[in-house]
Design an enzyme around this catalytic site. Structure first.
Site, PDB file in Angstrom:
ATOM      1  N   HIS A 156      50.973  39.877  41.809  1.00 53.26           N
ATOM      2  CA  HIS A 156      49.582  40.156  41.462  1.00 53.26           C
ATOM      3  C   HIS A 156      49.061  41.384  42.218  1.00 53.26           C
ATOM      4  O   HIS A 156      48.401  42.253  41.656  1.00 53.26           O
ATOM      5  CB  HIS A 156      48.756  38.903  41.785  1.00 53.26           C
ATOM      6  CG  HIS A 156      47.329  38.981  41.363  1.00 53.26           C
ATOM      7  ND1 HIS A 156      46.409  38.033  41.703  1.00 53.26           N
ATOM      8  CD2 HIS A 156      46.651  39.909  40.638  1.00 53.26           C
ATOM      9  CE1 HIS A 156      45.234  38.354  41.206  1.00 53.26           C
ATOM     10  NE2 HIS A 156      45.348  39.493  40.553  1.00 53.26           N
ATOM     11  N   GLU A 159      50.606  44.376  40.708  1.00 54.99           N
ATOM     12  CA  GLU A 159      49.980  44.662  39.405  1.00 54.99           C
ATOM     13  C   GLU A 159      48.747  45.556  39.604  1.00 54.99           C
ATOM     14  O   GLU A 159      48.539  46.538  38.886  1.00 54.99           O
ATOM     15  CB  GLU A 159      49.583  43.337  38.735  1.00 54.99           C
ATOM     16  CG  GLU A 159      48.775  43.485  37.458  1.00 54.99           C
ATOM     17  CD  GLU A 159      47.565  42.576  37.414  1.00 54.99           C
ATOM     18  OE1 GLU A 159      46.446  43.108  37.303  1.00 54.99           O
ATOM     19  OE2 GLU A 159      47.731  41.335  37.492  1.00 54.99           O
ATOM     20  N   HIS A 160      47.932  45.211  40.600  1.00 52.88           N
ATOM     21  CA  HIS A 160      46.755  46.036  40.884  1.00 52.88           C
ATOM     22  C   HIS A 160      47.168  47.414  41.418  1.00 52.88           C
ATOM     23  O   HIS A 160      46.585  48.424  41.064  1.00 52.88           O
ATOM     24  CB  HIS A 160      45.902  45.373  41.975  1.00 52.88           C
ATOM     25  CG  HIS A 160      45.040  44.264  41.478  1.00 52.88           C
ATOM     26  ND1 HIS A 160      43.682  44.278  41.652  1.00 52.88           N
ATOM     27  CD2 HIS A 160      45.328  43.120  40.826  1.00 52.88           C
ATOM     28  CE1 HIS A 160      43.166  43.177  41.135  1.00 52.88           C
ATOM     29  NE2 HIS A 160      44.140  42.452  40.633  1.00 52.88           N
ATOM     30  N   GLU A 234      44.173  46.733  48.034  1.00 55.75           N
ATOM     31  CA  GLU A 234      44.322  45.771  46.934  1.00 55.75           C
ATOM     32  C   GLU A 234      44.807  44.414  47.436  1.00 55.75           C
ATOM     33  O   GLU A 234      44.464  43.395  46.885  1.00 55.75           O
ATOM     34  CB  GLU A 234      45.283  46.316  45.875  1.00 55.75           C
ATOM     35  CG  GLU A 234      44.819  47.609  45.239  1.00 55.75           C
ATOM     36  CD  GLU A 234      43.506  47.467  44.465  1.00 55.75           C
ATOM     37  OE1 GLU A 234      43.280  46.399  43.861  1.00 55.75           O
ATOM     38  OE2 GLU A 234      42.704  48.421  44.481  1.00 55.75           O
ATOM     39  N   GLU A 256      39.493  38.184  45.060  1.00 56.69           N
ATOM     40  CA  GLU A 256      39.586  37.716  43.682  1.00 56.69           C
ATOM     41  C   GLU A 256      40.091  36.270  43.678  1.00 56.69           C
ATOM     42  O   GLU A 256      39.525  35.391  43.039  1.00 56.69           O
ATOM     43  CB  GLU A 256      40.552  38.613  42.906  1.00 56.69           C
ATOM     44  CG  GLU A 256      40.712  38.214  41.465  1.00 56.69           C
ATOM     45  CD  GLU A 256      41.840  38.962  40.767  1.00 56.69           C
ATOM     46  OE1 GLU A 256      42.201  40.066  41.207  1.00 56.69           O
ATOM     47  OE2 GLU A 256      42.352  38.431  39.777  1.00 56.69           O
ATOM     48  N   ARG A 687      38.944  20.330   6.558  1.00 56.30           N
ATOM     49  CA  ARG A 687      39.732  20.382   5.320  1.00 56.30           C
ATOM     50  C   ARG A 687      39.246  21.472   4.373  1.00 56.30           C
ATOM     51  O   ARG A 687      40.018  22.069   3.638  1.00 56.30           O
ATOM     52  CB  ARG A 687      39.678  19.030   4.606  1.00 56.30           C
ATOM     53  CG  ARG A 687      40.712  18.038   5.146  1.00 56.30           C
ATOM     54  CD  ARG A 687      40.306  16.593   4.882  1.00 56.30           C
ATOM     55  NE  ARG A 687      39.999  16.358   3.480  1.00 56.30           N
ATOM     56  CZ  ARG A 687      39.229  15.355   3.046  1.00 56.30           C
ATOM     57  NH1 ARG A 687      38.690  14.514   3.912  1.00 56.30           N
ATOM     58  NH2 ARG A 687      39.007  15.202   1.774  1.00 56.30           N
TER      59      ARG A 687
HETATM   60 ZN   LIG Z   1      43.782  40.575  39.561  1.00 60.41          ZN
END
Ligand SMILES: [Zn+2]
EC number: 3.4.24.-
Length: 1062
Positions: A156, A159-160, A234, A256, A687
């Site tokens: 994670h 990723e940042h 980060e 976060e 339906r």
């Molecule tokens: Zn994140």
């Protein structure tokens, strides 16, 4: 995920056959339906909040997740093609060969009218799916297999970090430059438990390839592996401003994740998934971080997806430039995900979660039962059948497992319930929250007994037919809302491809669906579904039961633990160490606050103003009438589907009835008539239609005191069933009886649970609603129906249901009489021209059956909350901080440049100060051009007063700003990207209706666009004067922890009025 806040937001549409059909009628609440959005789509968490949160495979619906798209959409794959395969440009074997690729396989996929080719890059083994079709909303994605080795959150943080500068784009955050200055229709990144995805989308080819290049360079050549500052920013770092102060932890992902785990539902998910814990993030070292990139961010471990109407040869050309720079690596083998053996015995886990001191703690337990379904891959038909089973058991309020649990009164609401198949081994979970201690074992027993009963008795035929129609409708409609269709397909394909299975298979549902239907027709549904319940759930010993207990001490304990660790760290440091740490803190801050030099910014590719269309997109709209009722018709290709909205005026509704409106909406959909139980009515809707929803809608109207306040009924069906659609709408509106006291009681407790979730997970939304309610009438109305006032109302109502049900029931009737009337009603329809003509009779009949006028005279809406600074206390580790004021009150007149400027404030000033150096997960502003309210908001914020000071500095920031033409051009293009957001036909028709209701004409849109395109530095300076009103006369509202509020009130002589909420 990355930046637009709300981490790892992955649409549920990524799920192959599970979950995606969950969309039946359900009222959604007012706050998420601010109609101004389509005109001022400023990137903010409220948009992202509508998606679903995914962390380690667990999907947690966000509290705001009842918006129009969430409701009306989902899944992906397009309708079955009836015509022969069209021909798309091809890549010859020789051509591929020259570029270094070999063709592995190729298929025409009729479900999405696409030609898909799988290539392999010969040198590195990187695999590429190249999907060609007529969709202009092009998608690119690169996906890496990233199995975490511990709970420090490496994937994670990486990723940042990779989007914070790269070889070709050596600036602080190219990602932010793209957010500011591109026409992207999607730009983000997400981390799953075992993979990391970097997708982009755009309808403009030049823009698209700009995005692709920045992403490729970021993934393979990021600066973060050589720069510890990015890791600190980060991931995590110690912050020490002055050696005499305390040390604290800072880091974007750190905060976060703290925010994510301030919500008990998410803690439950973390336990179920053994996911990373923010507490462990500070264990991660920079060396391990670099290693992880070296190992897994390699072409040999990458899968790349291209989709859309661009040239497939060009795709390979762009890729070969990057891939050819690498040799093969063993990373593909080392990242392989192995099947986990199923447990031979069930497991039980009991955990505590942080809860507030108020309220009845005894009633705050949660219980969830989870199964891992299989230790081998399942074939497509079994997966499809399990997805179908999920819908049958839980998909609608009428589904038996959902209904029985909610009606039992054992808990307030369901938690994390349903099938999920995005990971190697699919899972099924079901549970409840708001359970009293003594009822915890009863919930578990009821779940098991209900599953047994369903296996023994099967489902009734109407329910099966309703589910089948819902599923087929979803497949045909393929409505992914604002999420690009190509991305939805990519996430489905990758869910198999990532495990070295066939990437084509998940895209082809026609045959397995046909086979499943045939089996149900031949053998009956019981023969199909009962063995599934038995094999995968009842007789499956891999069952994990999780019980969560509220603990009012836990939040302060965790805080104390963290403080303790930090004190020890400080105690172990010498004076020189501390001086060095303070110096390093200062160095990082300086670096964060120093803007990139212009030449660095220039390297991020951008469009020119000449690439931008000069006119807004017009939606064909014909305004006419049927028997005196205004009718808007939008002639658009909709694949034989009719979309209809009927809008009623709320002008005769008594003030005191307003907070009952959301429950009135839910009652319409979930109470039943004299002849039909609510289950039958629900099945009938399933339906015959693609779904019906009802909800209130409020907005300010520019230049008018009276707000726009409406009640909307929205539905869709196949064109041939439009008559059924309108009959059913009529039946809901006029025949539903408000007599079921027990069900109403459930609605109230579900709403309380939802609002509490919203406070914890989307506190910025609650704060914004509160400020709006102080500043304008429409905001006040909306807050009454979905804000903190609404939660307070619900608590009172909970008692009243027992004491005075008669009174409530007659109030619901009174609401109906005040709303339903032909006079003042508007009908909006989106379909192709022939269908629009064909459905006219049904509309006419529907209108004829309505009463002429509402009962009661016109009321004047003039409510507002008193203007004051408020702090709302919740148990949390991170805050939400807001401040707002009305800039029209200064005499400012709306100019298109306001959109450019507020976007720029969000993307520069607030991004740098609130997020990057403040450590909050998000900081942004929102400008409502209808009311004039300009709000600042932060999201998962470790600070409080400091953030307010940043907001107050905005005017000076603008006055001191020196934007060059390039920056300005980027800001303008980015704003146009927001204004021109990609829309599917139903959304086009709906936006046009909103504009009609709010009096926004096409001429005005054209003028606004010209003003956007000619925004100048002077506009920024003029705006600074207007925005000072927020500093000087604005109101502040924070949703925060008791400790932080106390500290703020001590520091600033009782600045906030304190309100307890949880
Ligand atoms: Zn994140």
């Amino acid at each position: 995920m990355l930046r637009t806040v709300s981490c790892s937001a992955s649409l549920s549409s990524s799920s192959l056959f599970f979950r995606f059909f969950r969309q039946l009628p359900r009222s959604y609440l007012s706050l998420s339906s601010s109609p101004g959005r389509n005109l001022r789509r400023i990137s903010s968490p409220s948009a992202a909040g509508r998606r679903l949160l995914l962390r380690r495979g667990l999907r947690i619906p966000s509290a705001a997740g009842r918006g129009v798209n969430g409701q009306f959409s989902r899944f992906s794959v397009r309708a079955v093609a009836t015509q022969p395969a069209p021909s798309y440009p091809d890549v010859g074997q020789d051509e591929a060969d020259k570029l270094g690729f070999e063709k592995v396989s190729e298929e025409f996929i009729s479900e999405c009218k696409s030609k898909a080719t799988l290539f392999r890059h010969k040198k590195t083994g990187c695999e590429v799916m190249s999907v060609s079709n007529e969709d202009e909303n092009k998608v690119f994605g690169i996906v890496l297999r990233t199995p975490p080795k511990d709970s420090t959150g490496i994937p994670h943080i990486l990723e940042h970090s990779v989007l914070c500068g790269s070889r070709k784009y050596p600036l602080k955050e190219p990602f932010v430059e793209l957010l500011k200055g591109s026409l992207h229709t999607f730009l983000n990144a997400f981390t799953y438990p075992d993979r990391t995805c970097y997708p982009v989308a755009s309808t403009n080819t030049k823009d698209f390839y700009n995005l692709v290049d920045v992403y490729l360079d970021a993934v393979f050549f990021p600066k973060c592996v050589d720069d510890v500052h990015t890791f600190q920013q980060e991931g995590w770092h110690y912050e020490l401003n002055d050696p005499s102060e305390d040390i604290s932890y800072k880091g974007v992902v750190f905060n976060e994740m703290k925010g994510v785990y301030s919500q008990p539902d998410n803690i439950l998910g973390r336990i179920a998934q053994q996911a990373s814990d923010p507490k462990d993030i500070p264990k991660l070292t920079f060396e391990e971080f670099k290693d992880f990139h070296r190992k897994y961010y390699h072409p040999s471990n990458a899968r790349i997806w291209f989709y859309g109407d661009d040239d497939p040869v060009h795709r390979l050309r762009v890729l070969s430039e990057y891939l050819d720079m690498f040799e093969a690596s063993p990373s593909r083998d080392s990242s392989k995900i192995e099947f986990q053996k199923l447990f031979s015995e069930p497991v039980r886990i009991v955990e505590k979660y942080p809860a507030g001191r108020d309220g009845d703690l005894k009633k705050k337990n949660m219980l969830c039962v989870n199964w891992l379904l299989s230790e081998k891959p399942l074939d497509l038909q079994t997966q499809l059948a399990l997805g179908f089973l999920d819908h049958l058991m839980l998909g609608t309020p009428a589904s038996p497992l959902r209904k029985i649990l909610l009606e039992s009164g054992l808990g307030e609401a369901l938690v994390s319930s349903g099938m999920s198949d995005e990971l190697l081994q699919p899972q099924f979970s079901v549970g409840m929250k708001g359970v009293s201690e003594e009822n915890v074992p009863k919930v578990e027993e009821l779940i098991m007994n209900t599953l047994k009963k369903l296996a023994e008795e099967g489902f009734d035929n109407d329910a099966v037919e309703a589910s089948m129609n819902t599923i087929e409708f979803s497949l045909r409609e393929n409505n992914t809302g604002s999420f690009p269709r190509g991305l939805s397909l990519m996430l489905q394909s990758i869910a198999k491809w990532i495990y070295d299975m066939d990437p084509f298979e998940p895209l082809k549902y026609t045959e397995p669906l046909k086979a499943l239907k045939a089996r149900i027709a031949e053998e009956g549904s019981k023969a199909v579904f009962s063995p599934l319940i038995e094999q995968y759930i009842l007789n499956n010993s891999h069952r994990v039961t999780i019980e969560m207990q509220p603990d009012p001490e836990k939040a302060s304990q965790e805080e104390a633990e963290e403080k303790n660790i930090l004190e020890k760290v400080k105690a172990s440091m010498t004076e020189e160490d501390l001086a060095e740490l303070a110096r390093a803190t200062e160095e990082l801050r300086l670096k964060q606050e120093t803007p990139d030099p212009p030449e660095a910014l220039r390297c991020v590719p951008s469009l020119n103003l000449s690439d931008i269309p000069k006119e807004p997109t017009y939606v064909p709209t014909e305004v006419g009438d049927i028997n005196g009722v205004k009718v808007l018709r939008h002639d658009l290709f909709t694949n034989d589907i009719v979309y209809a909205e009927v809008v009623f005026d709320m002008g005769s509704l008594k003030h005191e009835l307003l907070p009952l409106v959301p429950l009135f909406c839910q009652s319409l959909l979930e109470m039943g008539t004299k002849d039909l139980t609510f289950v039958q009515l629900n099945q009938l809707i399933g339906r015959k239609t693609g779904g019906i929803s009802v909800y209130p809608l409020t907005s300010s109207v520019r230049g008018k005191d009276e707000p726009c306040s409406k009640f909307v009924v929205r539905g869709k069906s196949m064109a041939g069933r439009a008559e059924d659609l309108f009959n059913l709408m009529n039946c809901l509106l006029q025949e539903v009886q408000f007599t079921d006291q027990q069900r109403f009681k459930q609605f109230v407790s579900q709403s309380i649970a939802r609002m509490e979730n919203r406070l914890r997970g989307s506190g910025h939304g609650v704060a914004a609603a509160r400020m709006d309610a102080m500043l304008n009438v429409a905001g006040w109305m909306s807050e009454q129906m979905g804000g903190l006032s609404y939660l307070e109302f619900l608590h009172t109502l909970e008692k009243k249901v027992d004491e005075d049900w008669e009174g409530i029931s007659s109030s619901l009737e009174e609401i109906r009489r005040s709303l339903l009337a032909r006079n003042g009603c508007i009908v909006n329809m989106t379909a192709d021209g022939k269908s629009l003509t064909n459905i006219e009779k049904s509309v006419e009949k529907f209108l004829d059956l309505l009463p002429e006028n509402p009962s009661g005279g016109l009321v004047t809406w003039d409510g507002r909350l008193p203007l004051r600074n408020e702090a709302i206390v919740i148990p949390t580790q991170v805050n939400y901080v807001g401040k707002a004021g009305n800039i029209y009150s200064t005499g400012y007149e709306l100019d298109g440049s306001a959109y450019v400027i507020s976007k720029q404030i969000s993307n520069t000033w607030l991004w740098d100060r609130v997020r990057v150096s403040g450590g909050a997960y998000g900081g942004f502003c929102d400008f409502d051009s209808h009311s004039g309210v300009f709000s600042f908001l932060s999201y998962r914020d470790p600070n409080l007063l400091k953030t307010l000071d940043i907001y107050d500095g905005t005017g000076d920031f603008l006055r001191g700003l020196d934007v060059d033409q390039e920056t300005l051009t980027k800001a303008i293009i980015g704003t146009i990207g927001d204004v021109d957001s990609y829309q599917l036909p139903d959304a086009k028709g709906y936006s046009s209706l909103m504009r009609h209701l709010l009096g926004v004409t096409d001429e005005e849109r054209q003028r606004k666009r010209e003003e956007i395109l000619t925004t100048s530095l002077k506009d920024f300076k003029d705006f600074a004067e207007a925005i000072d009103v927020v500093r000087d006369r604005g109101v502040a509202v924070a949703v925060a922890s008791a400790e932080d509020i106390d500290a703020a009130n001590n520091a600033r002589s009782n600045f906030f009025e304190v309100k307890k909420a949880l």
